[in-house]
Scaffold this motif. Structure first.
Motif, PDB file in Angstrom:
ATOM      1  N   GLY A   1       0.801  -1.225   0.000  1.00  0.00           N
ATOM      2  CA  GLY A   1       0.000   0.000   0.000  1.00  0.00           C
ATOM      3  C   GLY A   1       0.827   1.266   0.000  1.00  0.00           C
ATOM      4  O   GLY A   1       0.289   2.360   0.125  1.00  0.00           O
ATOM      5  N   ILE A   2       2.148   1.134  -0.129  1.00  0.00           N
ATOM      6  CA  ILE A   2       3.035   2.304  -0.121  1.00  0.00           C
ATOM      7  C   ILE A   2       3.445   2.613  -1.562  1.00  0.00           C
ATOM      8  O   ILE A   2       3.847   1.719  -2.311  1.00  0.00           O
ATOM      9  CB  ILE A   2       4.297   2.044   0.740  1.00  0.00           C
ATOM     10  N   PHE A   3       3.338   3.875  -1.928  1.00  0.00           N
ATOM     11  CA  PHE A   3       3.743   4.327  -3.253  1.00  0.00           C
ATOM     12  C   PHE A   3       4.890   5.317  -3.120  1.00  0.00           C
ATOM     13  O   PHE A   3       4.976   6.048  -2.131  1.00  0.00           O
ATOM     14  CB  PHE A   3       2.593   5.051  -3.956  1.00  0.00           C
ATOM     15  N   VAL A   4       5.745   5.354  -4.138  1.00  0.00           N
ATOM     16  CA  VAL A   4       6.799   6.367  -4.225  1.00  0.00           C
ATOM     17  C   VAL A   4       6.713   7.047  -5.582  1.00  0.00           C
ATOM     18  O   VAL A   4       6.240   6.469  -6.564  1.00  0.00           O
ATOM     19  CB  VAL A   4       8.214   5.793  -3.996  1.00  0.00           C
ATOM     20  N   LEU A   5       7.177   8.292  -5.606  1.00  0.00           N
ATOM     21  CA  LEU A   5       7.286   9.081  -6.833  1.00  0.00           C
ATOM     22  C   LEU A   5       8.752   9.484  -6.953  1.00  0.00           C
ATOM     23  O   LEU A   5       9.199  10.401  -6.257  1.00  0.00           O
ATOM     24  CB  LEU A   5       6.387  10.310  -6.766  1.00  0.00           C
ATOM     25  N   PRO A   6       9.530   8.778  -7.779  1.00  0.00           N
ATOM     26  CA  PRO A   6      10.951   9.105  -7.902  1.00  0.00           C
ATOM     27  C   PRO A   6      11.143  10.528  -8.439  1.00  0.00           C
ATOM     28  O   PRO A   6      10.444  10.945  -9.360  1.00  0.00           O
ATOM     29  CB  PRO A   6      11.474   8.073  -8.901  1.00  0.00           C
ATOM     30  N   VAL A   7      12.077  11.244  -7.846  1.00  0.00           N
ATOM     31  CA  VAL A   7      12.431  12.583  -8.312  1.00  0.00           C
ATOM     32  C   VAL A   7      13.928  12.595  -8.596  1.00  0.00           C
ATOM     33  O   VAL A   7      14.338  12.552  -9.748  1.00  0.00           O
ATOM     34  CB  VAL A   7      12.030  13.674  -7.286  1.00  0.00           C
ATOM     35  N   GLU A   8      14.745  12.631  -7.553  1.00  0.00           N
ATOM     36  CA  GLU A   8      16.202  12.614  -7.707  1.00  0.00           C
ATOM     37  C   GLU A   8      16.790  11.220  -7.570  1.00  0.00           C
ATOM     38  O   GLU A   8      17.931  11.001  -7.953  1.00  0.00           O
ATOM     39  CB  GLU A   8      16.861  13.513  -6.648  1.00  0.00           C
ATOM     40  N   VAL A   9      16.038  10.312  -6.984  1.00  0.00           N
ATOM     41  CA  VAL A   9      16.535   8.954  -6.764  1.00  0.00           C
ATOM     42  C   VAL A   9      15.607   7.968  -7.460  1.00  0.00           C
ATOM     43  O   VAL A   9      14.404   8.202  -7.579  1.00  0.00           O
ATOM     44  CB  VAL A   9      16.636   8.619  -5.259  1.00  0.00           C
ATOM     45  N   VAL A  10      16.176   6.881  -7.933  1.00  0.00           N
ATOM     46  CA  VAL A  10      15.403   5.805  -8.535  1.00  0.00           C
ATOM     47  C   VAL A  10      15.581   4.590  -7.630  1.00  0.00           C
ATOM     48  O   VAL A  10      16.626   3.944  -7.646  1.00  0.00           O
ATOM     49  CB  VAL A  10      15.872   5.500  -9.970  1.00  0.00           C
ATOM     50  N   PRO A  11      14.595   4.304  -6.814  1.00  0.00           N
ATOM     51  CA  PRO A  11      14.741   3.238  -5.815  1.00  0.00           C
ATOM     52  C   PRO A  11      14.571   1.852  -6.413  1.00  0.00           C
ATOM     53  O   PRO A  11      13.977   1.677  -7.471  1.00  0.00           O
ATOM     54  CB  PRO A  11      13.600   3.543  -4.846  1.00  0.00           C
ATOM     55  N   ASP A  12      15.090   0.881  -5.697  1.00  0.00           N
ATOM     56  CA  ASP A  12      14.846  -0.530  -5.981  1.00  0.00           C
ATOM     57  C   ASP A  12      13.525  -0.868  -5.293  1.00  0.00           C
ATOM     58  O   ASP A  12      13.487  -1.057  -4.073  1.00  0.00           O
ATOM     59  CB  ASP A  12      16.001  -1.373  -5.432  1.00  0.00           C
ATOM     60  N   LEU A  13      12.460  -0.929  -6.054  1.00  0.00           N
ATOM     61  CA  LEU A  13      11.122  -1.107  -5.494  1.00  0.00           C
ATOM     62  C   LEU A  13      10.928  -2.442  -4.782  1.00  0.00           C
ATOM     63  O   LEU A  13       9.944  -2.626  -4.072  1.00  0.00           O
ATOM     64  CB  LEU A  13      10.061  -0.951  -6.587  1.00  0.00           C
ATOM     65  N   ASP A  14      11.857  -3.361  -4.971  1.00  0.00           N
ATOM     66  CA  ASP A  14      11.769  -4.664  -4.314  1.00  0.00           C
ATOM     67  C   ASP A  14      12.587  -4.732  -3.028  1.00  0.00           C
ATOM     68  O   ASP A  14      12.517  -5.720  -2.306  1.00  0.00           O
ATOM     69  CB  ASP A  14      12.235  -5.769  -5.271  1.00  0.00           C
ATOM     70  N   GLY A  15      13.360  -3.705  -2.743  1.00  0.00           N
ATOM     71  CA  GLY A  15      14.191  -3.687  -1.548  1.00  0.00           C
ATOM     72  C   GLY A  15      13.410  -3.228  -0.331  1.00  0.00           C
ATOM     73  O   GLY A  15      12.256  -2.813  -0.417  1.00  0.00           O
ATOM     74  N   PRO A  16      14.041  -3.280   0.838  1.00  0.00           N
ATOM     75  CA  PRO A  16      13.374  -2.814   2.059  1.00  0.00           C
ATOM     76  C   PRO A  16      13.285  -1.285   2.110  1.00  0.00           C
ATOM     77  O   PRO A  16      14.160  -0.591   1.598  1.00  0.00           O
ATOM     78  CB  PRO A  16      14.264  -3.352   3.182  1.00  0.00           C
ATOM     79  N   LEU A  17      12.212  -0.807   2.716  1.00  0.00           N
ATOM     80  CA  LEU A  17      11.989   0.629   2.882  1.00  0.00           C
ATOM     81  C   LEU A  17      11.531   0.884   4.309  1.00  0.00           C
ATOM     82  O   LEU A  17      10.628   0.199   4.812  1.00  0.00           O
ATOM     83  CB  LEU A  17      10.913   1.128   1.908  1.00  0.00           C
ATOM     84  N   ALA A  18      12.157   1.866   4.967  1.00  0.00           N
ATOM     85  CA  ALA A  18      11.787   2.217   6.347  1.00  0.00           C
ATOM     86  C   ALA A  18      11.414   3.688   6.416  1.00  0.00           C
ATOM     87  O   ALA A  18      12.013   4.531   5.737  1.00  0.00           O
ATOM     88  CB  ALA A  18      12.940   1.921   7.300  1.00  0.00           C
ATOM     89  N   CYS A  19      10.439   3.985   7.246  1.00  0.00           N
ATOM     90  CA  CYS A  19      10.045   5.377   7.491  1.00  0.00           C
ATOM     91  C   CYS A  19      10.449   5.777   8.900  1.00  0.00           C
ATOM     92  O   CYS A  19      10.693   4.942   9.763  1.00  0.00           O
ATOM     93  CB  CYS A  19       8.544   5.554   7.300  1.00  0.00           C
ATOM     94  N   ASP A  20      10.502   7.086   9.129  1.00  0.00           N
ATOM     95  CA  ASP A  20      10.794   7.614  10.453  1.00  0.00           C
ATOM     96  C   ASP A  20       9.577   7.395  11.362  1.00  0.00           C
ATOM     97  O   ASP A  20       8.458   7.205  10.907  1.00  0.00           O
ATOM     98  CB  ASP A  20      11.200   9.076  10.386  1.00  0.00           C
TER      99      ASP A  20
END
Length: 177
Positions: free
Chosen positions: A151-170
Motif C-alpha cells: 500500500g506504499i507508493f513512491v514518486l521518484p524525483v532525484e533517486v530511482v529506488p529498488d522497489l523490491d528492496g526494504p523501505l523504512a520510514c521515520d
C-alpha cells in the motif's frame, strides 16, 4: 467557479484548517484521527474551492525514508480528501497535481500510503507501488510493518529506488505510514 490554492500550514487561516480537518473526517467516514490530522500539518496544503466552499484538500510534509543504506528527504502526501458530493470531478487529481509539483521541486522522492480503494488512482498518476518489505524506525529500533506492505507508493524525483528492496520510514505517533 473553482479555485486551487497552496499554502504552508503557517499561512492557512485557522478557520480554513478547521474546515479542512472536518472535510477529512467526513471523507474518511469518521476514521480520520487526531494523529492523522497532526501528520498533515507543518507542510504545504493544496486546497480546492468551489464557489467559496472547500471541496478538496491534501498536504505534503517532509519525512525521512531509509532505503539502500541512505536516508532520503521525502515529500510525504497526507490527508487527501474530496467532499463526497464533489467526487469524480477532477478535484482529487487537482490536489495531487499541486502536491506533486511541490514534491518535484523540494524533495528527492515522494511517498504516500494508499487506501485499497485509491491504488489505481495513484498508479495512474505515475506513482510506483513499493513491492519490498516496509518497516518503521521506532525509538527502540526497526520494526516490520507487514500490514502496510502493498500500500506504499513512491514518486521518484532525484533517486530511482529498488522497489523490491526494504523501505523504512521515520517514527511518529499513530499510523506510521
Amino acid at each position: 467557479m473553482t479555485e486551487m490554492t497552496t499554502a504552508h500550514t503557517s499561512e492557512v487561516d485557522p478557520v480554513v484548517l478547521q474546515a479542512a480537518r472536518a472535510l477529512c473526517n467526513d471523507a474518511f467516514d469518521g476514521e480520520f484521527s487526531d494523529d492523522d490530522w497532526e501528520h498533515a500539518l507543518g507542510g504545504v496544503h493544496a486546497l480546492v474551492w468551489e464557489s467559496g466552499v472547500l471541496v478538496g484538500h491534501g498536504a505534503v510534509v517532509q519525512r525521512r525514508l531509509v532505503h539502500g543504506g541512505r536516508a532520503w528527504r521525502a515529500g510525504y502526501v497526507e490527508a487527501v480528501a474530496v467532499r463526497e458530493d464533489r467526487r469524480q470531478r477532477g478535484y482529487g487529481a487537482a490536489v495531487m497535481g499541486a502536491l506533486e509539483d511541490v514534491v518535484r521541486r523540494a524533495y528527492q522522492v515522494g511517498a504516500l500510503a494508499s487506501a485499497d480503494t485509491a491504488l489505481d488512482f495513484y498508479a495512474g498518476r505515475g506513482w510506483q507501488l513499493w513491492r519490498g518489505p516496509t518497516s518503521v524506525l521506532t525509538p527502540t529500533g526497526p520494526e516490520r510493518t507487514e500490514d502496510d506492505d502493498g500500500g506504499i507508493f513512491v514518486l521518484p524525483v532525484e533517486v530511482v529506488p529498488d522497489l523490491d528492496g526494504p523501505l523504512a520510514c521515520d517514527w511518529r505517533e499513530g499510523d506510521v505510514w
